[in-house]
Design a protein around this motif. Structure first.
Motif, PDB file in Angstrom:
ATOM      1  N   TRP A  28       0.872  -1.175   0.000  1.00  0.00           N
ATOM      2  CA  TRP A  28       0.000   0.000   0.000  1.00  0.00           C
ATOM      3  C   TRP A  28       0.904   1.217   0.000  1.00  0.00           C
ATOM      4  CZ3 TRP A  28      -4.791   0.358   3.656  1.00  0.00           C
ATOM      5  CH2 TRP A  28      -5.580   1.451   3.301  1.00  0.00           C
ATOM      6  N   ASP A  29       0.965   1.915  -1.115  1.00  0.00           N
ATOM      7  CA  ASP A  29       1.833   3.065  -1.302  1.00  0.00           C
ATOM      8  C   ASP A  29       1.023   4.325  -1.025  1.00  0.00           C
ATOM      9  OD1 ASP A  29       3.690   4.932  -2.058  1.00  0.00           O
ATOM     10  OD2 ASP A  29       3.891   4.221  -4.112  1.00  0.00           O
ATOM     11  N   VAL A  30       1.322   4.988   0.089  1.00  0.00           N
ATOM     12  CA  VAL A  30       0.599   6.192   0.494  1.00  0.00           C
ATOM     13  C   VAL A  30       1.487   7.395   0.235  1.00  0.00           C
ATOM     14  CG1 VAL A  30      -0.492   7.390   2.424  1.00  0.00           C
ATOM     15  CG2 VAL A  30      -0.612   4.894   2.280  1.00  0.00           C
ATOM     16  N   PRO A  31       1.039   8.326  -0.599  1.00  0.00           N
ATOM     17  CA  PRO A  31       1.879   9.483  -0.922  1.00  0.00           C
ATOM     18  C   PRO A  31       2.056  10.403   0.275  1.00  0.00           C
ATOM     19  CG  PRO A  31      -0.280   9.719  -1.913  1.00  0.00           C
ATOM     20  CD  PRO A  31      -0.223   8.347  -1.305  1.00  0.00           C
ATOM     21  N   ASN A  32       3.177  11.087   0.274  1.00  0.00           N
ATOM     22  CA  ASN A  32       3.513  12.028   1.336  1.00  0.00           C
ATOM     23  C   ASN A  32       2.443  13.088   1.514  1.00  0.00           C
ATOM     24  OD1 ASN A  32       5.250  13.017   3.341  1.00  0.00           O
ATOM     25  ND2 ASN A  32       6.181  14.458   1.923  1.00  0.00           N
ATOM     26  N   SER A  33       1.805  13.511   0.440  1.00  0.00           N
ATOM     27  CA  SER A  33       0.802  14.575   0.515  1.00  0.00           C
ATOM     28  C   SER A  33      -0.415  14.168   1.332  1.00  0.00           C
ATOM     29  CB  SER A  33       0.358  14.989  -0.888  1.00  0.00           C
ATOM     30  OG  SER A  33      -0.240  13.886  -1.549  1.00  0.00           O
ATOM     31  N   CYS A  59      17.485  14.058  -0.839  1.00  0.00           N
ATOM     32  CA  CYS A  59      17.549  15.444  -1.295  1.00  0.00           C
ATOM     33  C   CYS A  59      16.480  16.319  -0.626  1.00  0.00           C
ATOM     34  CB  CYS A  59      17.354  15.506  -2.810  1.00  0.00           C
ATOM     35  SG  CYS A  59      18.507  14.478  -3.724  1.00  0.00           S
ATOM     36  N   ASP A  60      15.733  15.750   0.319  1.00  0.00           N
ATOM     37  CA  ASP A  60      14.611  16.464   0.937  1.00  0.00           C
ATOM     38  C   ASP A  60      14.643  16.256   2.452  1.00  0.00           C
ATOM     39  OD1 ASP A  60      12.187  17.547   1.728  1.00  0.00           O
ATOM     40  OD2 ASP A  60      10.962  16.166   0.565  1.00  0.00           O
ATOM     41  N   ARG A  61      15.153  17.225   3.170  1.00  0.00           N
ATOM     42  CA  ARG A  61      15.278  17.137   4.627  1.00  0.00           C
ATOM     43  C   ARG A  61      13.918  16.922   5.303  1.00  0.00           C
ATOM     44  NH1 ARG A  61      18.896  16.006   8.319  1.00  0.00           N
ATOM     45  NH2 ARG A  61      20.411  16.953   6.958  1.00  0.00           N
ATOM     46  N   ALA A  62      12.879  17.575   4.811  1.00  0.00           N
ATOM     47  CA  ALA A  62      11.555  17.441   5.437  1.00  0.00           C
ATOM     48  C   ALA A  62      11.051  15.999   5.384  1.00  0.00           C
ATOM     49  CB  ALA A  62      10.556  18.382   4.764  1.00  0.00           C
ATOM     50  N   VAL A  91      14.262   3.698   4.195  1.00  0.00           N
ATOM     51  CA  VAL A  91      14.956   3.669   2.909  1.00  0.00           C
ATOM     52  C   VAL A  91      15.194   5.096   2.432  1.00  0.00           C
ATOM     53  CG1 VAL A  91      14.835   2.957   0.494  1.00  0.00           C
ATOM     54  CG2 VAL A  91      13.939   1.446   2.280  1.00  0.00           C
ATOM     55  N   GLY A  92      16.463   5.435   2.230  1.00  0.00           N
ATOM     56  CA  GLY A  92      16.817   6.709   1.625  1.00  0.00           C
ATOM     57  C   GLY A  92      16.864   6.527   0.121  1.00  0.00           C
ATOM     58  N   ASN A  93      16.015   7.232  -0.587  1.00  0.00           N
ATOM     59  CA  ASN A  93      15.941   7.107  -2.041  1.00  0.00           C
ATOM     60  C   ASN A  93      16.697   8.253  -2.718  1.00  0.00           C
ATOM     61  OD1 ASN A  93      15.155   6.043  -4.541  1.00  0.00           O
ATOM     62  ND2 ASN A  93      13.276   7.238  -4.583  1.00  0.00           N
ATOM     63  N   LYS A  94      16.974   8.077  -3.982  1.00  0.00           N
ATOM     64  CA  LYS A  94      17.648   9.047  -4.859  1.00  0.00           C
ATOM     65  C   LYS A  94      19.154   9.083  -4.616  1.00  0.00           C
ATOM     66  CE  LYS A  94      13.514  11.707  -5.619  1.00  0.00           C
ATOM     67  NZ  LYS A  94      12.906  13.008  -5.798  1.00  0.00           N
ATOM     68  N   ARG A  95      19.711   7.935  -4.268  1.00  0.00           N
ATOM     69  CA  ARG A  95      21.155   7.832  -4.042  1.00  0.00           C
ATOM     70  C   ARG A  95      21.945   8.313  -5.260  1.00  0.00           C
ATOM     71  NH1 ARG A  95      23.142   1.966  -2.979  1.00  0.00           N
ATOM     72  NH2 ARG A  95      22.726   1.905  -5.198  1.00  0.00           N
ATOM     73  N   VAL A 103      20.692  14.949   3.213  1.00  0.00           N
ATOM     74  CA  VAL A 103      20.655  14.020   4.343  1.00  0.00           C
ATOM     75  C   VAL A 103      21.776  13.005   4.127  1.00  0.00           C
ATOM     76  CG1 VAL A 103      19.301  12.330   5.627  1.00  0.00           C
ATOM     77  CG2 VAL A 103      18.139  14.281   4.550  1.00  0.00           C
ATOM     78  N   SER A 104      22.726  12.958   5.039  1.00  0.00           N
ATOM     79  CA  SER A 104      23.859  12.056   4.879  1.00  0.00           C
ATOM     80  C   SER A 104      23.457  10.607   5.158  1.00  0.00           C
ATOM     81  CB  SER A 104      25.001  12.459   5.811  1.00  0.00           C
ATOM     82  OG  SER A 104      24.677  12.143   7.156  1.00  0.00           O
ATOM     83  N   SER A 105      24.226   9.689   4.597  1.00  0.00           N
ATOM     84  CA  SER A 105      24.005   8.263   4.869  1.00  0.00           C
ATOM     85  C   SER A 105      24.137   7.989   6.358  1.00  0.00           C
ATOM     86  CB  SER A 105      25.022   7.402   4.118  1.00  0.00           C
ATOM     87  OG  SER A 105      24.846   7.518   2.737  1.00  0.00           O
TER      88      SER A 105
END
Length: 126
Positions: A28-33, A59-62, A91-95, A103-105
């Motif tokens: 179930w993929d729930v969007p951030n919005s 790439c998005d601190r929030a 999971v940190g995406n957009k590596r 956001v650092s690893s």
């Protein structure tokens, strides 16, 4: 699985063979919005799931900063009085966009460690 990230809300199904057993995953993929919804709708989704994958953009601190609150909410809703640990992976995406990283690893690993979660960094583009 339950993930917080993406565009529109979808439920995906996927079959996978693990150790000779076929397992059907419903994702179930729930969007951030939609995360700003009332707590009862979110709690219904959480009760539906057996495990959780929370995805943020490096790439998005929030998107990273919201994780501790979401994980606390999930644990409170799922574990309650039970001592059984709910499986949660961060999971940190957009590596692949390392040049835009905010956001650092290490921050991701430390957060996962402090909240007793798994941690990975990935690139959906790769």
């Amino acid at each position: 699985f339950f993930s917080f990230w993406g565009g529109a809300e979808f439920i995906y199904s996927h079959n996978l063979t693990v150790d000779g057993r076929e397992i059907l995953f419903h994702i179930w993929d729930v969007p951030n919005s939609q995360q700003a919804e009332d707590g009862s709708s979110e709690e219904k989704r959480i009760q539906w799931a057996d495990s959780f994958v929370l995805v943020y953009s490096i790439c998005d601190r929030a998107s990273f900063n919201i994780l501790p609150l979401k994980i606390q909410f999930i644990k409170a809703a799922k574990e309650g009085q039970s001592q059984e640990k709910v499986p949660i992976v961060i999971v940190g995406n957009k590596r692949d966009l390392h040049h835009q990283r905010v956001v650092s690893s290490e921050e991701g690993r430390l957060l996962a460690l402090s909240l007793d979660c798994g941690f990975y960094e990935v690139s959906a583009a790769e």
